[in-house]
Write an enzyme that holds these catalytic residues in place. Structure first.
Site, PDB file in Angstrom:
ATOM      1  N   ARG A   1       5.886   7.896  16.228  1.00  0.00           N
ATOM      2  CA  ARG A   1       4.827   8.708  15.637  1.00  0.00           C
ATOM      3  C   ARG A   1       4.029   9.463  16.692  1.00  0.00           C
ATOM      4  NH1 ARG A   1       2.183   4.479  11.246  1.00  0.00           N
ATOM      5  NH2 ARG A   1       4.062   4.155  10.009  1.00  0.00           N
TER       6      ARG A   1
ATOM      7  N   ASP B   1       0.829  -1.205   0.000  1.00  0.00           N
ATOM      8  CA  ASP B   1       0.000   0.000   0.000  1.00  0.00           C
ATOM      9  C   ASP B   1       0.866   1.258   0.000  1.00  0.00           C
ATOM     10  OD1 ASP B   1      -2.776   1.279   0.553  1.00  0.00           O
ATOM     11  OD2 ASP B   1      -1.470   2.138   2.096  1.00  0.00           O
TER      12      ASP B   1
ATOM     13  N   SER C   1     -10.784   5.592   0.803  1.00  0.00           N
ATOM     14  CA  SER C   1     -10.186   5.530   2.128  1.00  0.00           C
ATOM     15  C   SER C   1     -10.689   6.711   2.943  1.00  0.00           C
ATOM     16  CB  SER C   1      -8.657   5.577   2.016  1.00  0.00           C
ATOM     17  OG  SER C   1      -8.044   5.474   3.284  1.00  0.00           O
TER      18      SER C   1
ATOM     19  N   LYS D   1       4.643  -0.425  23.316  1.00  0.00           N
ATOM     20  CA  LYS D   1       5.838   0.422  23.447  1.00  0.00           C
ATOM     21  C   LYS D   1       5.550   1.791  24.065  1.00  0.00           C
ATOM     22  CE  LYS D   1       5.829   2.162  18.658  1.00  0.00           C
ATOM     23  NZ  LYS D   1       6.631   2.180  17.404  1.00  0.00           N
TER      24      LYS D   1
ATOM     25  N   TYR E   1       2.825  10.310   0.431  1.00  0.00           N
ATOM     26  CA  TYR E   1       3.811   9.749   1.343  1.00  0.00           C
ATOM     27  C   TYR E   1       5.213  10.235   0.969  1.00  0.00           C
ATOM     28  CZ  TYR E   1       0.206   6.435   2.924  1.00  0.00           C
ATOM     29  OH  TYR E   1      -0.939   5.860   3.425  1.00  0.00           O
TER      30      TYR E   1
ATOM     31  N   GLN F   1     -11.075   1.324   2.627  1.00  0.00           N
ATOM     32  CA  GLN F   1      -9.913   1.285   3.522  1.00  0.00           C
ATOM     33  C   GLN F   1     -10.183   2.179   4.746  1.00  0.00           C
ATOM     34  OE1 GLN F   1      -6.162   3.344   2.577  1.00  0.00           O
ATOM     35  NE2 GLN F   1      -5.141   1.366   2.704  1.00  0.00           N
TER      36      GLN F   1
ATOM     37  N   SER G   1      -3.809   1.003  10.003  1.00  0.00           N
ATOM     38  CA  SER G   1      -3.453   1.195  11.417  1.00  0.00           C
ATOM     39  C   SER G   1      -4.040   0.110  12.312  1.00  0.00           C
ATOM     40  CB  SER G   1      -3.906   2.572  11.908  1.00  0.00           C
ATOM     41  OG  SER G   1      -3.173   3.601  11.288  1.00  0.00           O
ATOM     42  N   PRO G   2      -3.867  -1.171  11.970  1.00  0.00           N
ATOM     43  CA  PRO G   2      -4.442  -2.254  12.778  1.00  0.00           C
ATOM     44  C   PRO G   2      -3.813  -2.379  14.168  1.00  0.00           C
ATOM     45  CG  PRO G   2      -2.985  -3.154  11.111  1.00  0.00           C
ATOM     46  CD  PRO G   2      -3.139  -1.701  10.791  1.00  0.00           C
TER      47      PRO G   2
END
Length: 261
Positions: free
Chosen positions: A225, A48, A149, A214, A53, A175, A204-205
């Protein structure tokens, strides 16, 4: 690796879709190539991307990665987001989509894109014009399948109605954001997908890393992020999300201990 039918497209895609947003951004070109090679080696054939990006660099690097295996992979990309300061460099107008599709094809070094997503809904553009553009691009062989999306259920259904009423290419894939902490898609999007036989490819699963555990430690100063990008931080700032993530990670640790014992 397990493979799934992608809606009614007839395509078989790996159960995991590899996102390339870090290509040319957090990940260097060398690291990006290494990640792609490892993913493909493990059986992933679904990658993807999006025109925005890394300002197009992600598409360029992905284009290099697929140079010798283009027919073996399913590539997605997107358009709608602002790409420069020009007033028309945003949205779902025919002009913007036409220019961005050609740029994406060039950067990906490919004659076609397997799935082309409309990245965001555009309230200022006549939806029929947008659907006619997609129909034209499919007929030209530049796009094989279409998707959306970040659209709501009513927006998707309106697009499907317009396309079917006018005998145009319709939506094949949606999406939505979806994870254990972001479950809004269960309310209307998933029932819509079942009713209309749409493929669903969630993004973003793992909640941008929140569900990996984390972020559970206090005073986390790592370069991540959620720590460095405000919109990710705002997306997951709800304390309840962190509580869910902590409970989930605790349960995973227990399951790992049970398996190893």
């Amino acid at each position: 690796m397990q493979y799934k039918q992608l809606g009614t497209t007839g395509l078989q895609v790996s159960q995991l879709c590899f996102g390339t947003m870090t290509f040319g951004a957090e990940a260097s070109k060398k690291e990006s190539h290494e990640m792609f090679s490892l993913a493909k080696e493990k059986g992933i054939n679904f990658f993807d991307c999006a025109n925005k990006y890394a300002n197009g660099e992600s598409e360029r690097i992905l284009g290099e990665c697929i140079k010798d295996c283009r027919d073996e992979v399913i590539i997605t990309t997107k358009a709608a987001s602002r790409v420069n300061s020009d007033v028309n460099s945003i949205g779902l107008s025919r002009k913007h989509l036409m220019l961005e599709l050609e740029k994406s094809l060039k950067r990906l070094n490919s004659e076609y894109i397997d799935i082309y997503y409309l990245h965001y809904f555009d309230p200022y553009t006549n939806m029929e014009d947008t659907m006619r553009f997609l129909d034209d691009a499919v007929k030209q062989g530049k796009i094989l399948y279409t998707g959306v999306s970040n659209w709501s259920a009513w927006q998707i259904m309106k697009a499907i109605h317009i396309s079917k009423t006018n005998f145009l290419q319709t939506i094949d894939c949606i999406q939505p954001m979806y994870s254990l902490v972001k479950r809004q898609a269960e309310v209307e999007l998933f029932p819509l997908a079942i009713d209309q036989n749409l493929a669903v490819v969630p993004y973003s699963p793992i909640g941008s890393g929140l569900l990996t555990g984390k972020y559970s430690t206090k005073n986390n100063n790592e370069s991540t992020r959620l720590n460095e990008k405000d919109y990710y931080n705002q997306r997951y700032m709800d304390e309840n999300y962190h509580n869910i993530a902590n409970k989930f990670c605790s349960l995973l640790k227990i399951m790992v201990l049970i398996v190893h014992n």
